[in-house]
Design an enzyme around this catalytic site. Sequence first.
Site, PDB file in Angstrom:
ATOM      1  N   GLY A  93       0.774  -1.229   0.000  1.00  0.00           N
ATOM      2  CA  GLY A  93       0.000   0.000   0.000  1.00  0.00           C
ATOM      3  C   GLY A  93       0.805   1.278   0.000  1.00  0.00           C
ATOM      4  N   LEU A  94       2.107   1.193  -0.291  1.00  0.00           N
ATOM      5  CA  LEU A  94       2.938   2.390  -0.219  1.00  0.00           C
ATOM      6  C   LEU A  94       2.595   3.384  -1.317  1.00  0.00           C
ATOM      7  CD1 LEU A  94       6.396   0.826   0.704  1.00  0.00           C
ATOM      8  CD2 LEU A  94       4.749   1.977   2.195  1.00  0.00           C
ATOM      9  N   TYR A 124      -2.438   2.545 -12.658  1.00  0.00           N
ATOM     10  CA  TYR A 124      -2.994   3.823 -12.223  1.00  0.00           C
ATOM     11  C   TYR A 124      -4.488   4.011 -12.452  1.00  0.00           C
ATOM     12  CZ  TYR A 124       1.810   5.146 -11.342  1.00  0.00           C
ATOM     13  OH  TYR A 124       3.085   5.194 -10.840  1.00  0.00           O
ATOM     14  N   PHE A 416       8.338  12.459 -18.393  1.00  0.00           N
ATOM     15  CA  PHE A 416       8.797  13.205 -17.210  1.00  0.00           C
ATOM     16  C   PHE A 416       8.727  12.313 -15.967  1.00  0.00           C
ATOM     17  CE2 PHE A 416       4.330  14.142 -18.052  1.00  0.00           C
ATOM     18  CZ  PHE A 416       3.709  13.866 -16.853  1.00  0.00           C
TER      19      PHE A 416
END
Length: 416
Positions: A93-94, A124, A416
């Site tokens: 869960g970091l 994501y 990036f």
Amino acid sequence: MSLEVRAVDESEFPEWLRVRRVGFLVQPVVSEEEVADRLPHHDLSRVFAAFDQGRMVATYRSFDQTLSTVGGADLAANAVSGVTVSPTHRRRGLLSRMLAGDLAAAKERGDACATLVAAEYPIYGRFGFGPASWLTEWTIDVTRAGFDRRWSGPTAEEGGGRIELADGAQIRKEGPALHRRLAASRAGITGRTQRGWDMGTGNAYPVEPWTEPFYAVYRGDSGEAEGYVAYLADGKWNEGKQPHNTLRVRDLVAVTPAAERALWRYVCSIDWITRVRTGYRAPDDLVPLLLPDPRAARVLTHADMLWLRVLDVPKVFEPRTYATEGTLVLDVKDAAGFAGGRFRLDASPQGGTCTPVSSAPDLVLDVAELATLALGDESAVRLAALGRIEEAKDGAAARADLLLRTSRRPWSMDVF
């Protein structure tokens, strides 16, 4: 023992760089010169790490960014980068903790959205991000492309003008204005800082071995720069003592069709070059159809590029323009609570208004799917066919496409 997540201080920054390298499977060695070069360009209040009994095991950072939307306006974005979790600490869960805190801070600051370039596709979406732009890279067999290899400069058909060789200093001087002009006409362009221009032209500490590229600038009849290209070339020859060199485009920015045509013609006409790799371009880039024989261009890569996370629906949809006039009521679901609600979009070619409402929706969709529609790239009809959005009213998806989709796909050129 519990894992601690917090911002790092200056003394911990070298270790943050090293652990970041570990996560990206890059040689885990950081020099003092690299630390000294990078530290001034990192806001340490937005550089986070996770610690297990004092040992750093995950990294994360964010920074301010602009993102061009349809019609040329800039959105204030929270750019996410440097995200790693050490292989010893996966599935704890970091990432969730670091991302949740940073997105909450971005929402509090008033950012319209968050952005990132995903190393892996599946990660994501569960945090409300969706792919808002895609990329394609082609390889061009210039021996089959059909160009006259005796070409020595732009023709009247290509818009006249001239091409001149340049250096990195000239690109740093003239490139930013060209990049801003491009962003005013194309959605998906992320802003470049002076630091970005320095790194892209070798005027910063080389994190990786630096090879100086060749540069060429296209100038129109007025003498004003309308585009430039940066490229590398290898030195391969075959057994028959014939050149077999590949040119790799690192960066090509053109703000007029004449500049675009001339620069691609230029890189395909350099002596000894038999193959051109285009670098990451928009999927609807002109380059294949610029060739007399488009079959000479073969797709090497086609993949997602910029991922978008809507943090404020009106701030994302009011600054952009729309293909036609119309109204759409969107019921947006957001499990994290940043951008959920029901919104009425009143759109026109001059802009739009987006306001909270309680009326019946036309479309029901998750915030991640909303992100894929925000810059005009994805089709609501296609998402409905996939079962990823719900048409609450018949024909609403087709109406959304008429309003939201763009004639040119968004293009995000920078990692990036």
